[in-house]
Design an enzyme around this catalytic site. Structure first.
Site, mmCIF file in Angstrom:
data_model
loop_
_atom_site.group_PDB
_atom_site.id
_atom_site.type_symbol
_atom_site.label_atom_id
_atom_site.label_comp_id
_atom_site.label_asym_id
_atom_site.label_seq_id
_atom_site.Cartn_x
_atom_site.Cartn_y
_atom_site.Cartn_z
ATOM 1 N N THR A 127 -13.178 3.490 0.717
ATOM 2 C CA THR A 127 -12.442 3.544 -0.549
ATOM 3 C C THR A 127 -13.206 2.835 -1.669
ATOM 4 O O THR A 127 -13.971 1.895 -1.405
ATOM 5 C CB THR A 127 -11.068 2.866 -0.355
ATOM 6 O OG1 THR A 127 -10.479 2.634 -1.628
ATOM 7 C CG2 THR A 127 -11.181 1.519 0.355
ATOM 8 N N ASP A 128 -12.916 3.221 -2.903
ATOM 9 C CA ASP A 128 -13.529 2.524 -4.042
ATOM 10 C C ASP A 128 -13.013 1.090 -4.173
ATOM 11 O O ASP A 128 -13.614 0.276 -4.875
ATOM 12 C CB ASP A 128 -13.301 3.302 -5.355
ATOM 13 C CG ASP A 128 -11.840 3.494 -5.715
ATOM 14 O OD1 ASP A 128 -10.956 3.068 -4.950
ATOM 15 O OD2 ASP A 128 -11.571 4.079 -6.795
ATOM 16 N N GLU A 129 -11.896 0.791 -3.487
ATOM 17 C CA GLU A 129 -11.330 -0.564 -3.615
ATOM 18 C C GLU A 129 -12.251 -1.639 -3.045
ATOM 19 O O GLU A 129 -12.073 -2.820 -3.340
ATOM 20 C CB GLU A 129 -9.954 -0.647 -2.939
ATOM 21 C CG GLU A 129 -8.936 0.221 -3.647
ATOM 22 C CD GLU A 129 -7.482 -0.158 -3.371
ATOM 23 O OE1 GLU A 129 -7.227 -1.283 -2.917
ATOM 24 O OE2 GLU A 129 -6.616 0.685 -3.630
ATOM 25 N N TYR A 155 -5.944 -5.365 2.232
ATOM 26 C CA TYR A 155 -6.327 -3.964 2.533
ATOM 27 C C TYR A 155 -7.799 -3.732 2.209
ATOM 28 O O TYR A 155 -8.573 -3.282 3.060
ATOM 29 C CB TYR A 155 -5.449 -2.977 1.756
ATOM 30 C CG TYR A 155 -6.048 -1.582 1.690
ATOM 31 C CD1 TYR A 155 -6.129 -0.791 2.841
ATOM 32 C CD2 TYR A 155 -6.573 -1.066 0.500
ATOM 33 C CE1 TYR A 155 -6.700 0.475 2.795
ATOM 34 C CE2 TYR A 155 -7.147 0.201 0.454
ATOM 35 C CZ TYR A 155 -7.213 0.966 1.601
ATOM 36 O OH TYR A 155 -7.789 2.218 1.554
ATOM 37 N N LYS A 159 -11.075 -2.882 4.631
ATOM 38 C CA LYS A 159 -11.914 -1.682 4.511
ATOM 39 C C LYS A 159 -13.378 -2.083 4.292
ATOM 40 O O LYS A 159 -14.291 -1.458 4.831
ATOM 41 C CB LYS A 159 -11.434 -0.798 3.356
ATOM 42 C CG LYS A 159 -10.083 -0.144 3.578
ATOM 43 C CD LYS A 159 -10.036 0.868 4.716
ATOM 44 C CE LYS A 159 -10.797 2.140 4.438
ATOM 45 N NZ LYS A 159 -10.613 3.137 5.535
HETATM 46 P P1 NAD Z 1 -2.176 7.382 5.252
HETATM 47 O O1 NAD Z 1 -1.567 6.039 5.329
HETATM 48 O O2 NAD Z 1 -1.426 8.490 4.586
HETATM 49 O O3 NAD Z 1 -2.508 7.895 6.722
HETATM 50 C C1 NAD Z 1 -3.078 7.068 7.694
HETATM 51 C C2 NAD Z 1 -2.948 7.778 9.056
HETATM 52 O O4 NAD Z 1 -3.584 6.948 10.026
HETATM 53 C C3 NAD Z 1 -1.487 7.946 9.500
HETATM 54 O O5 NAD Z 1 -1.306 9.246 10.021
HETATM 55 C C4 NAD Z 1 -1.334 6.903 10.595
HETATM 56 O O6 NAD Z 1 -0.383 7.261 11.586
HETATM 57 C C5 NAD Z 1 -2.749 6.835 11.159
HETATM 58 N N1 NAD Z 1 -3.032 5.549 11.807
HETATM 59 C C6 NAD Z 1 -2.813 4.304 11.311
HETATM 60 N N2 NAD Z 1 -3.175 3.385 12.210
HETATM 61 C C7 NAD Z 1 -3.667 4.061 13.287
HETATM 62 C C8 NAD Z 1 -4.207 3.653 14.540
HETATM 63 N N3 NAD Z 1 -4.326 2.350 14.863
HETATM 64 N N4 NAD Z 1 -4.599 4.612 15.410
HETATM 65 C C9 NAD Z 1 -4.469 5.925 15.096
HETATM 66 N N5 NAD Z 1 -3.947 6.367 13.944
HETATM 67 C C10 NAD Z 1 -3.559 5.437 13.044
HETATM 68 O O7 NAD Z 1 -3.603 7.177 4.593
HETATM 69 P P2 NAD Z 1 -4.413 8.119 3.594
HETATM 70 O O8 NAD Z 1 -3.978 7.840 2.220
HETATM 71 O O9 NAD Z 1 -4.406 9.491 4.118
HETATM 72 O O10 NAD Z 1 -5.866 7.487 3.769
HETATM 73 C C11 NAD Z 1 -6.744 7.962 4.781
HETATM 74 C C12 NAD Z 1 -8.043 7.188 4.713
HETATM 75 O O11 NAD Z 1 -8.641 7.379 3.443
HETATM 76 C C13 NAD Z 1 -7.885 5.690 4.882
HETATM 77 O O12 NAD Z 1 -8.951 5.212 5.645
HETATM 78 C C14 NAD Z 1 -7.942 5.149 3.455
HETATM 79 O O13 NAD Z 1 -8.460 3.840 3.457
HETATM 80 C C15 NAD Z 1 -8.885 6.125 2.813
HETATM 81 N N6 NAD Z 1 -8.719 6.358 1.365
HETATM 82 C C16 NAD Z 1 -7.506 6.676 0.846
HETATM 83 C C17 NAD Z 1 -7.393 6.980 -0.506
HETATM 84 C C18 NAD Z 1 -6.069 7.365 -1.139
HETATM 85 O O14 NAD Z 1 -6.000 7.511 -2.360
HETATM 86 N N7 NAD Z 1 -5.012 7.563 -0.375
HETATM 87 C C19 NAD Z 1 -8.531 6.929 -1.330
HETATM 88 C C20 NAD Z 1 -9.762 6.571 -0.757
HETATM 89 C C21 NAD Z 1 -9.843 6.310 0.587
HETATM 90 O O1 DAU Z 2 -8.517 3.681 -4.877
HETATM 91 C C1 DAU Z 2 -8.290 4.188 -3.599
HETATM 92 C C2 DAU Z 2 -7.029 3.590 -3.024
HETATM 93 O O2 DAU Z 2 -5.940 4.187 -3.709
HETATM 94 C C3 DAU Z 2 -6.905 3.798 -1.515
HETATM 95 O O3 DAU Z 2 -7.925 3.100 -0.877
HETATM 96 C C4 DAU Z 2 -5.544 3.312 -1.014
HETATM 97 O O4 DAU Z 2 -5.396 3.614 0.359
HETATM 98 C C5 DAU Z 2 -4.463 4.022 -1.800
HETATM 99 O O5 DAU Z 2 -3.183 3.575 -1.397
HETATM 100 C C6 DAU Z 2 -4.652 3.792 -3.295
HETATM 101 O O6 DAU Z 2 -4.427 2.400 -3.641
HETATM 102 P P1 DAU Z 2 -3.672 1.981 -4.995
HETATM 103 O O7 DAU Z 2 -3.170 0.614 -4.816
HETATM 104 O O8 DAU Z 2 -4.500 2.280 -6.182
HETATM 105 O O9 DAU Z 2 -2.468 3.078 -4.957
HETATM 106 P P2 DAU Z 2 -0.905 2.949 -5.202
HETATM 107 O O10 DAU Z 2 -0.368 4.351 -5.242
HETATM 108 O O11 DAU Z 2 -0.245 1.974 -4.299
HETATM 109 O O12 DAU Z 2 -0.832 2.361 -6.679
HETATM 110 C C7 DAU Z 2 -1.468 3.023 -7.761
HETATM 111 C C8 DAU Z 2 -1.238 2.179 -9.007
HETATM 112 O O13 DAU Z 2 0.157 2.236 -9.347
HETATM 113 C C9 DAU Z 2 -1.556 0.713 -8.833
HETATM 114 O O14 DAU Z 2 -2.093 0.207 -10.034
HETATM 115 C C10 DAU Z 2 -0.205 0.072 -8.547
HETATM 116 C C11 DAU Z 2 0.756 0.934 -9.348
HETATM 117 N N1 DAU Z 2 2.118 1.078 -8.788
HETATM 118 C C12 DAU Z 2 2.254 1.438 -7.497
HETATM 119 C C13 DAU Z 2 3.502 1.573 -6.928
HETATM 120 C C14 DAU Z 2 3.654 1.946 -5.491
HETATM 121 C C15 DAU Z 2 3.221 0.866 -9.611
HETATM 122 O O15 DAU Z 2 3.101 0.571 -10.806
HETATM 123 N N2 DAU Z 2 4.473 0.995 -9.050
HETATM 124 C C16 DAU Z 2 4.657 1.315 -7.746
HETATM 125 O O16 DAU Z 2 5.821 1.400 -7.292
#
Ligand code: NAD
Ligand code: DAU
Length: 341
Positions: A127-129, A155, A159
């Site tokens: 992730t970019d985080e 988190y 990562k």
């Molecule tokens: P998500 O939370 O929607 O899904 C995570 C999945 O992993 C779920 O199906 C969960 O059951 C499974 N999981 C969790 N722990 C596990 C374990 N111990 N063994 C097997 N399965 C397990 O997450 P997402 O948003 O789809 O993110 C997927 C990946 O992409 C993550 O690695 C996250 O860090 C990365 N990522 C997410 C975003 C975003 O915007 N959501 C952006 C950049 C990177």
């Molecule tokens: O940048 C990539 C990341 O993006 C991934 O690595 C993470 O897995 C993914 O969850 C996401 O993280 P963020 O923290 O950026 O996403 P989130 O949707 O939780 O929040 C987006 C922005 O919105 C953040 O600035 C917090 C804000 N927010 C979030 C929630 C849930 C609110 O203002 N209110 C809310 O209720």
């Protein structure tokens, strides 16, 4: 050529979109999803995939070395793509240990088994985080692959820990891995605890839309299908040992996204409620995707104005999917996280 791809975390948001992308694009590939179905994993998301004879689902925890080894021995994957993670920043602030367990030790377990069985290719979805955040008043600054890791939440620290471990395995064991670091995704099957689906669903239910702090935090949004295509390219054409940033130069302040969603749904901005800020809240993320563009030819295809409309429509058309989620344990989570905010 026919390949077997293991997709861990394939019952979650991005992993499931990747499963569907791969099944469609490569009809002769075998896709094996490994997911232990935490609160974020949903088997109903994979309903259509389960009808495909080239797809297998295994309810397995990535930390369970014995089970992973048995599965990999049986399936002999050509590529393992690790999406499995605890992914929600707010939850990591409550329970950091689980994040270290899954995100760091789970990654280590997968890599160890891959090494033991000589699996030719591993990809870590990061992730970019891991780069921390950027100031709002320096729009000229972006995260490149050379930006130092500098994390803010448990988190992102977990990562980053996993990324460092992957790079250490590449150097020490010549482990054949790549890493991608993507910005915020949005699209179908996004779990309702995250900003965009939460706001769509609350607006549809005429519930308050909880915006953290001043709402000016900036995220760089990418349609999930574009992320899946980037990973597809990296696992087929990426160079071992390399990190690729993925993002589409689409920065938006949270408050502007929330207002856009309300406008699309014809709801009043009176639903917006500013609540206590997230602890350690990152101010701005912005990816420089030059490397993946110039080296692999990747470019995002979905513009935000189209992607967000498609996404809202998807939530309108798939009420059964999210209503089931928000009617269960999610209620307790919501009460705990937002009850006194
Ligand atoms: P998500 O939370 O929607 O899904 C995570 C999945 O992993 C779920 O199906 C969960 O059951 C499974 N999981 C969790 N722990 C596990 C374990 N111990 N063994 C097997 N399965 C397990 O997450 P997402 O948003 O789809 O993110 C997927 C990946 O992409 C993550 O690695 C996250 O860090 C990365 N990522 C997410 C975003 C975003 O915007 N959501 C952006 C950049 C990177
Ligand atoms: O940048 C990539 C990341 O993006 C991934 O690595 C993470 O897995 C993914 O969850 C996401 O993280 P963020 O923290 O950026 O996403 P989130 O949707 O939780 O929040 C987006 C922005 O919105 C953040 O600035 C917090 C804000 N927010 C979030 C929630 C849930 C609110 O203002 N209110 C809310 O209720």
């Amino acid at each position: 050529m026919k390949k077997t791809i293991v997709v861990t975390g394939g019952a979650g948001f991005i992993g499931s979109n990747f499963v569907y992308h791969m099944l469609k694009k490569y009809p002769d590939y075998r896709i094996v999803c490994v997911d232990c179905l935490t609160y974020a994993g949903n088997l109903s998301t994979l309903k259509k995939a389960l009808e495909n004879p080239n797809f297998r689902f295994s309810k397995t925890n990535i930390c369970d070395r014995k089970a992973i080894k048995e599965l990999f021995e049986e399936e002999k994957p050509d590529i393992v793509v690790n999406f499995a993670a605890e992914s929600h920043v707010d939850r990591s602030i409550e329970t950091p240990e689980l994040f270290l367990q899954t995100n760091v030790l789970g990654t280590e377990t997968l890599m160890d088994v891959c090494r033991e069985l000589n699996i030719p290719r591993y990809h870590q979805v990061s992730t970019d985080e891991v780069y921390g955040d950027l100031p709002l008043d320096r729009p000229d600054l972006f995260f490149t692959e050379k930006t130092p890791l500098h994390t803010s939440s448990p988190y992102s620290a977990s990562k980053a820990g996993a990324d460092l471990l992957v790079m250490a395995y590449v150097r020490t064991y010549k482990f054949p891995a790549t890493i991608s670091r993507c910005s915020n995704n949005y699209g179908p099957y996004h779990f309702p605890e995250k900003l965009i689906p939460l706001m769509i669903i609350n607006a549809l239910n005429d519930k308050p839309l909880p915006v953290y702090g001043d709402g000016k935090n900036v995220r760089d949004w990418l349609y999930v299908e574009d992320h899946c295509k980037a990973i597809d390219l990296i696992i087929h054409e990426g160079e071992i040992g390399e990190v690729y940033n993925v993002g589409g130069h689409n920065e938006m302040a949270n408050i502007d996204i929330v207002k856009l969603i309300l406008k699309e749904l014809g709801k009043s901005e009176d639903l917006i409620t500013f609540v206590e800020d997230r602890k350690g809240h990152d101010r701005r993320y912005a990816i420089d995707p030059t490397k993946i563009h110039t080296q692999l030819g990747w470019l995002p295809e979905t513009k935000f104005e189209n992607g967000i409309v498609k996404t809202i429509k998807w939530y309108l058309d798939h009420k059964d999917w999210w209503e089931e989620i928000i009617s269960g344990e999610y209620q307790n989570y919501y009460e705990k996280m937002y009850g006194d905010k």
